[in-house]
Design a protein around this motif. Sequence first.
Motif, mmCIF file in Angstrom:
data_model
loop_
_atom_site.group_PDB
_atom_site.id
_atom_site.type_symbol
_atom_site.label_atom_id
_atom_site.label_comp_id
_atom_site.label_asym_id
_atom_site.label_seq_id
_atom_site.Cartn_x
_atom_site.Cartn_y
_atom_site.Cartn_z
ATOM 1 N N GLY A 264 0.844 -1.192 0.000
ATOM 2 C CA GLY A 264 0.000 0.000 0.000
ATOM 3 C C GLY A 264 0.873 1.234 0.000
ATOM 4 N N ASP A 265 1.955 1.182 -0.771
ATOM 5 C CA ASP A 265 3.031 2.181 -0.737
ATOM 6 C C ASP A 265 2.481 3.601 -0.680
ATOM 7 O OD1 ASP A 265 4.767 0.040 -0.934
ATOM 8 O OD2 ASP A 265 4.882 0.171 -3.111
ATOM 9 N N THR A 266 2.834 4.314 0.388
ATOM 10 C CA THR A 266 2.327 5.667 0.625
ATOM 11 C C THR A 266 3.476 6.601 0.959
ATOM 12 O OG1 THR A 266 0.195 4.832 1.416
ATOM 13 C CG2 THR A 266 0.789 7.071 2.055
ATOM 14 N N VAL A 267 3.534 7.723 0.252
ATOM 15 C CA VAL A 267 4.561 8.735 0.487
ATOM 16 C C VAL A 267 3.878 10.056 0.815
ATOM 17 C CG1 VAL A 267 6.506 10.007 -0.484
ATOM 18 C CG2 VAL A 267 6.155 7.600 -1.105
ATOM 19 N N PHE A 268 4.256 10.648 1.932
ATOM 20 C CA PHE A 268 3.785 11.975 2.316
ATOM 21 C C PHE A 268 4.835 13.013 1.938
ATOM 22 C CE2 PHE A 268 1.625 9.111 5.283
ATOM 23 C CZ PHE A 268 0.317 9.564 5.183
ATOM 24 N N ALA A 269 4.389 14.237 1.717
ATOM 25 C CA ALA A 269 5.297 15.366 1.487
ATOM 26 C C ALA A 269 5.033 16.426 2.540
ATOM 27 C CB ALA A 269 5.097 15.948 0.092
ATOM 28 N N MET A 270 6.107 17.084 2.988
ATOM 29 C CA MET A 270 6.014 18.183 3.945
ATOM 30 C C MET A 270 6.915 19.314 3.450
ATOM 31 S SD MET A 270 6.226 15.969 7.493
ATOM 32 C CE MET A 270 5.760 17.304 8.605
ATOM 33 N N ALA A 271 6.333 20.478 3.187
ATOM 34 C CA ALA A 271 7.091 21.648 2.730
ATOM 35 C C ALA A 271 7.028 22.700 3.824
ATOM 36 C CB ALA A 271 6.515 22.188 1.430
ATOM 37 N N THR A 272 8.180 23.028 4.414
ATOM 38 C CA THR A 272 8.208 23.879 5.610
ATOM 39 C C THR A 272 8.349 25.362 5.306
ATOM 40 O OG1 THR A 272 10.614 23.689 5.905
ATOM 41 C CG2 THR A 272 9.241 21.978 6.912
ATOM 42 N N GLY A 273 8.614 25.735 4.046
ATOM 43 C CA GLY A 273 8.782 27.142 3.706
ATOM 44 C C GLY A 273 7.517 27.944 3.963
ATOM 45 N N THR A 274 7.682 29.208 4.315
ATOM 46 C CA THR A 274 6.529 30.046 4.674
ATOM 47 C C THR A 274 6.344 31.251 3.758
ATOM 48 O OG1 THR A 274 7.922 31.268 6.248
ATOM 49 C CG2 THR A 274 6.659 29.398 7.107
ATOM 50 N N GLU A 275 7.256 31.454 2.816
ATOM 51 C CA GLU A 275 7.098 32.563 1.884
ATOM 52 C C GLU A 275 6.089 32.194 0.800
ATOM 53 O OE1 GLU A 275 10.568 30.040 0.492
ATOM 54 O OE2 GLU A 275 9.813 30.807 2.402
ATOM 55 N N ALA A 276 5.931 33.030 -0.207
ATOM 56 C CA ALA A 276 4.999 32.734 -1.291
ATOM 57 C C ALA A 276 5.404 31.433 -1.977
ATOM 58 C CB ALA A 276 4.976 33.876 -2.299
#
Length: 324
Positions: A264-276
Amino acid sequence: MSGSITDVDGIEVGQHQRLETGWATGTTVVRCLAGATGGVDSRGGAPGTRETDLLAPQNLVQRVHAVCLSGGSAYGLAPADGVMRWLGEHGHGLPVGTQPHMVVPIVPAAVLFDLPRSDWGNRPGAEFGYRACAAAGDRVEQGTVGAGTGATTDGLKGGIGTASTRTASGYTVGALVAVNAAGRAVDAATGRPYGIDPGAEGDYGITIPNRPAELVALPNPLNTTIGVVATDASLDKAAAHRLAMSGQDGLARAVRPAHSMFDGDTVFAMATGTEAPIADPRVRDELGTAAAEVFTSAMVHGLLAATGLDGVPAYRDVWPEAFG
């Protein structure tokens, strides 16, 4: 950089496991207290997930506060409750009231199948998630720890792996993976992990054995590789989804076959930048290329760092000479 997903600004990792008589399972938490734009991509025929619909670009909530990865099959979704409890106690989450403590932590989760490694009934509960979240920091232990404690591949022990890189545009991209694939991660005829290109062995500190070994397929082929790709770039949810898709490309380079009916291969993404959010498609493509590369590297690190368990040999047991 340390070569870890925690090289990404704002990302911390905590793990908790039980590895003793009757137990071989655990939980890994990737935490961003300030929140990160989230995305997800799930493939294969046997996923076990929580809060993935929330991550769709058209839906309201934009940022997640942690991702919970766990063993235990569907039972292993319970540790996310513990992650939420720790975050809520410390005031981290989506504000929903007039007081600072009135928050709802956003904690997507995914599980892998490791039930045969423990006695029946021994699986991660909410306390696993609470302890893993509380332990989060910059250091990431690899191998038979956290969600990788009971993980396997076809014939070998799997485990937790991590990696990071810096793009030409100056962004950091990192990955953390619990390698638990129904497919095979190594060419049994040569001992070469599929994720290592010829000539790149030194990057992993090994020498390819170049000798065959018999790898016996394990019973109960219900597996699932789960992981997180993170970056300090600023992305919207649609771009975060694309980043998660690129992580799946990296998975497919390291396991054959990938995304089977038993995964059930699952990949999450997390982007920590706060600018535009980044709009330039060339930069976003560069981030995707890096995501695939670090996901592959993290999978190799998880395989090489794993230690054998209950009759399931590790790579280092089958090809010890690879480590010099």
